[in-house]
Design an enzyme around this catalytic site. Structure first.
Site, short mmCIF file in Angstrom:
data_model
loop_
_atom_site.label_atom_id
_atom_site.label_comp_id
_atom_site.label_asym_id
_atom_site.label_seq_id
_atom_site.Cartn_x
_atom_site.Cartn_y
_atom_site.Cartn_z
N CYS A 85 -73.24 17.86 8.73
CA CYS A 85 -72.63 16.55 8.53
C CYS A 85 -73.58 15.49 9.08
O CYS A 85 -74.55 15.81 9.77
CB CYS A 85 -71.27 16.48 9.22
SG CYS A 85 -71.33 16.59 11.02
N HIS A 137 -35.55 40.50 -3.28
CA HIS A 137 -35.82 39.17 -3.83
C HIS A 137 -35.54 39.14 -5.32
O HIS A 137 -35.56 40.17 -6.00
CB HIS A 137 -37.27 38.75 -3.57
CG HIS A 137 -38.29 39.81 -3.90
ND1 HIS A 137 -38.61 40.82 -3.01
CD2 HIS A 137 -39.02 40.04 -5.01
CE1 HIS A 137 -39.52 41.62 -3.56
NE2 HIS A 137 -39.79 41.17 -4.77
#
Length: 649
Positions: A9, A567
Site C-alpha cells: 500500500c 431443513h
C-alpha cells in the site's frame, strides 16, 4: 495448489499487512498453500524465492504501488489494488484456481513488462496507483524534515519578536538545515516516483528533473514555484513521455542503451521545455493562489474546510478519498502551512480510538472478536493509523462509517478553531509526543472530543446482540418476536454491491424449546413446525413438513455428535428461520455416528431463497464442531441461554 502473492500500500503501514492476513486466512479456509511477500514501509519481507516462483500455480498482486513483475515471466498473474486483497481475498484465490487470469510475459528485447498486466484496472485506478506510488516515497522525506525542524525549534529555539527562531551558527541550526534539506526533496521525489510507476526505471530521471523544475520557480519567473501540484503534473508528463518513447521499435543494437541513456535524455529534455515555456508559470499562479487562499481562511471558512477534510479522512479510512486529503495536507507542510495537516492529524486517529473506546464502554453491543479488535484499534489510533477502524466498518458499514465521519469532522473543526498545526506528514498522539504539533493542548482536546463523539455515535447506532460477523444492518419486525440481521457479503469484488443472497441471523428465543421427554424424529419435526406456525413464520404446516421429510428420506440429517439439522424449502415459509430443540434425553433418530441427537436445528427457508439454507447449514455445522460450543448448548438450562450462545456463533 500453490499460490504466491505480493501486497503493498502507499504508506506500507496497515493495508499491506491487512491484505497479507486476509489472503492467508482465505487460503487456509480454501485448502490452498500460499506465501505472501509484503512490500511495506520497512521494505520487502517474506521475499519470494526463484524456486517458489517456479513451482507456483499463480501469482496475486494486491498493491497500490508499482511492483516489479519481471520475475513472474510465464506465470498466471492477477494484478489488483490492495483493497481487493482485504475485501475479496477468496475471489482472488478462486480466480487463480479457475485460471481466470492472464499469463504474464516479459518483453525480452527491452526487459520491460507488457501493458496487459494493468488491463484489469480502470484508468482512474491506474492514475491513483501512480499518484500513490509517488506519495509513498515522498512521505518519509516530509516526516524526517518535519520532525527534525520541530525538534530543533523545541530544544534550540529562542523567542524573538518574529517568533521562535534558532540562532545562526548553533548546533540546532544545523539540525534545522538538515530538516529543510529533507523538505527540498519532496516535490522531485513525488514526481520521480509517479513517473517510475508509469514507465518503470526510464521514467525516474525525467520525473525527478521535472519535479525539481516544478519546485524551482526561477526557471519560469515565479518566486514560489509550482509546488506539489506542479510536481504531480510533471511526474505524469514525464512518465507517459518516457513510456511512449520506450514503446518505439528500435534496432536490437540500440536496445541496451535505451533505458539508461536515450529515454532519460529525450524525455527529460521534453519535460523540462514543456514546464519552462508552457505550463510552469500558469501552474505556479494556481498554486500561489491556493496557498494564499488557505492562509487567508479564517472563521467559518476554515471550519468548513476542516469539516470536508475530516469527512474525507474518515470516509474510507486509508483509501483513495483519505489519501487525497492526506496528500493535500502533507504537501502544504513544505509551503509553511501546517493548519491543514493539523486537521488531518486529529481526524486520522479519532475513528480507531473512538471505536476502541466503544468496545470498552459497552461490551454487550460487540461480539468477542470485535472486543479484541477494539484493543488493537485503540492502539493503532494512538499511532495515527486510521486503518484500525476498517474491521468494524467492514462488518457494519451503515453505522460505523457515519460514526467515524461525524467524530473526525468534529475533531478537525476543533483543530481548525484552536489553530492546531502539524509539521510532520503523520497524525495521532505519537506526533505530539515527538514534538511535531503546534497548539498541543487544542490538539488533545480535538482528539478526545472527536473520539468521544465517534464512540457515542457508534453506540447509539449499534444495537445490542448485533453479533453477526459481517452485519450490514438490523431490522426488527414490528409486532413480532423475530430478530434478525441482514449480513453483507464482504467477499464480493465491488464492496458497494450487496449480495442478493444475504445470510440471515434467524434465531428467535420464542421458538427455542427444551425437553426431557422421549421423542421420535417425526415428533420433533412436527413439534418444531407447529411452533413456527404459532409464531407466524409459516402459512401451511403440511407443506413445510412434506419438504423436510422429503429431504430426510434422501439421507439422515442427524450429523452425529448429538446434533441433527433437518431443513426444507417451502413457499409456506415467510422468511428464513431456525427452530431449535434441546432434548436432554436424546431423540430416536438415525444418526451418522449412532448418537442420539440432543440438539435439533430445523432450518426453514422460502422456496426462492436460493442457497440461504446451505449457508446456514454450513455455518451451524462448522460452529457445532467445536466441543465447547456444542456442550454448552446441550447443558444450557433455558432458552435465553441457548439464544445467547447462538448469537455468539
Amino acid at each position: 495448489m500453490k499460490i504466491l502473492a505480493i501486497t503493498s500500500c502507499p504508506n506500507g503501514i496497515a493495508h499491506t499487512y491487512m491484505a497479507q492476513e486476509k489472503l492467508e486466512q482465505a487460503a487456509k479456509d480454501m485448502g490452498v498453500d500460499i506465501k505472501v511477500e509484503t512490500q511495506g514501509g520497512v521494505g520487502a519481507e517474506n521475499v519470494l524465492t526463484a524456486k517458489e516462483i517456479k513451482e507456483a500455480d499463480g501469482i496475486i498482486i494486491a498493491a497500490d504501488r508499482q511492483v516489479d513483475l519481471s520475475r513472474f515471466d510465464g506465470k498466471l498473474l492477477i494484478n489488483e489494488n490492495v483493497r481487493e486483497g482485504i475485501h475479496n481475498p477468496q475471489g482472488l484465490i478462486q480466480r487463480i484456481i479457475d485460471k481466470d487470469a492472464h499469463v504474464h510475459h516479459v518483453n525480452r528485447d527491452e526487459n520491460e513488462k507488457y501493458d496487459e498486466d494493468d488491463n484489469n484496472k480502470s484508468g482512474l485506478q491506474m492514475v491513483y496507483q501512480h499518484l500513490m506510488n509517488g506519495v509513498s516515497f515522498m512521505v518519509p522525506f516530509i516526516v524526517v524534515g518535519g520532525l527534525l525542524i520541530a525538534i530543533s525549534l523545541t530544544i534550540g529555539g529562542e523567542t524573538t519578536p518574529g517568533g521562535l527562531k534558532i540562532p545562526d551558527g548553533s548546533f540546532w541550526k544545523s539540525v534545522e538545515d538538515i530538516g529543510t534539506l529533507s523538505f527540498s526533496f519532496m516535490v522531485p521525489i513525488l514526481a520521480g516516483y509517479i513517473a517510475y510507476s508509469i514507465a518503470d526505471k526510464p521514467g525516474l530521471v525525467p520525473g525527478m528533473i521535472g519535479g525539481a523544475i516544478a519546485a524551482d520557480g526561477s526557471f519560469y519567473g515565479s518566486e514560489a514555484g509550482a509546488g506539489f501540484i506542479g510536481g504531480i503534473i510533471a511526474g505524469f508528463i514525464a512518465g507517459y513521455i518516457a513510456k511512449w518513447i520506450k514503446n518505439i521499435k528500435v534496432p536490437k543494437a540500440m536496445a541496451p542503451i535505451m533505458p539508461i541513456i536515450i529515454i532519460p535524455i529525450i524525455s527529460s529534455f521534453i519535460v523540462g521545455l514543456i514546464f519552462i515555456f508552457l505550463i510552469g508559470a500558469p501552474i505556479a499562479s494556481i498554486f500561489e493562489g491556493l496557498t494564499s487562499w488557505l492562509k487567508g481562511m479564517q472563521g467559518a471558512n476554515i471550519v468548513l474546510l476542516a469539516l470536508i477534510i475530516g469527512a474525507m479522512i474518515a470516509f474510507d479510512m486509508g483509501g483513495p478519498v483519505n489519501k487525497v486529503a492526506f496528500l493535500f495536507g502533507s504537501a502544504l507542510i513544505a509551503e509553511g502551512n501546517y493548519a491543514v495537516m493539523g486537521m488531518v492529524a486529529v481526524a486520522v486517529c479519532t475513528p480507531p480510538i473512538g471505536l476502541g473506546l466503544a468496545t470498552f464502554v459497552n461490551r454487550r453491543k460487540f461480539n468477542k472478536s470485535e472486543i479484541e479488535m477494539g484493543k488493537a484499534s485503540f492502539t493503532m489510533g494512538l499511532f495515527g493509523i486510521t486503518e484500525g477502524a476498517i474491521p468494524f466498518a467492514a462488518q457494519d458499514p451503515l453505522r460505523i462509517i457515519p460514526s467515524n465521519m461525524i467524530g473526525a469532522m468534529v475533531a478537525a473543526a476543533i483543530a481548525a478553531i484552536g489553530g492546531v498545526g502539524d509539521k510532520v506528514a503523520h497524525g495521532g498522539p505519537i506526533v505530539a509526543v515527538l514534538g511535531g504539533i503546534e497548539q498541543i493542548l487544542w490538539f488533545f482536546i480535538a482528539v478526545i472530543v472527536g473520539s468521544l463523539v465517534t464512540m457515542t455515535a457508534a453506540l447509539m447506532l449499534k444495537k445490542p446482540d448485533n453479533l453477526a460477523t459481517e452485519t450490514a444492518g438490523v431490522a426488527d419486525t414490528s409486532g413480532s418476536t423475530n430478530e434478525f440481521s441482514q449480513e453483507q457479503n464482504t467477499t464480493q469484488t465491488n464492496e458497494s454491491t450487496e449480495d442478493s443472497n444475504d445470510e440471515m441471523n434467524v434465531f428467535d428465543k420464542n421458538i427455542i424449546s427444551l425437553s426431557d421427554e422421549s421423542m421420535t424424529r417425526d415428533q420433533v419435526i412436527e413439534n418444531l413446525i407447529t411452533q413456527l406456525k404459532s409464531h407466524d413464520y409459516i402459512d401451511d404446516e403440511q407443506s413445510l413438513l412434506s419438504a423436510v421429510l422429503e429431504r430426510e428420506s434422501q439421507s439422515t440429517t442427524a450429523i452425529g455428535m448429538n446434533v441433527a439439522i433437518p431443513h426444507g424449502k417451502s413457499s409456506a415459509v415467510k422468511q428464513p428461520v431456525v427452530a431449535v430443540l434441546n432434548n436432554k434425553h436424546g431423540v430416536d433418530w438415525e444418526s451418522l455416528d449412532g448418537t442420539l441427537p440432543k440438539l435439533v436445528f430445523l432450518i426453514a427457508v422460502p422456496s426462492d431463497s436460493d442457497d440461504t439454507h446451505l449457508k446456514l447449514l454450513q455455518r451451524l455445522s462448522r460452529a457445532l464442531m467445536n466441543d465447547d460450543i456444542r456442550n454448552s448448548l446441550i447443558e444450557a438450562k433455558d432458552n435465553q441461554e441457548i439464544y445467547n450462545i447462538l448469537q455468539e456463533i
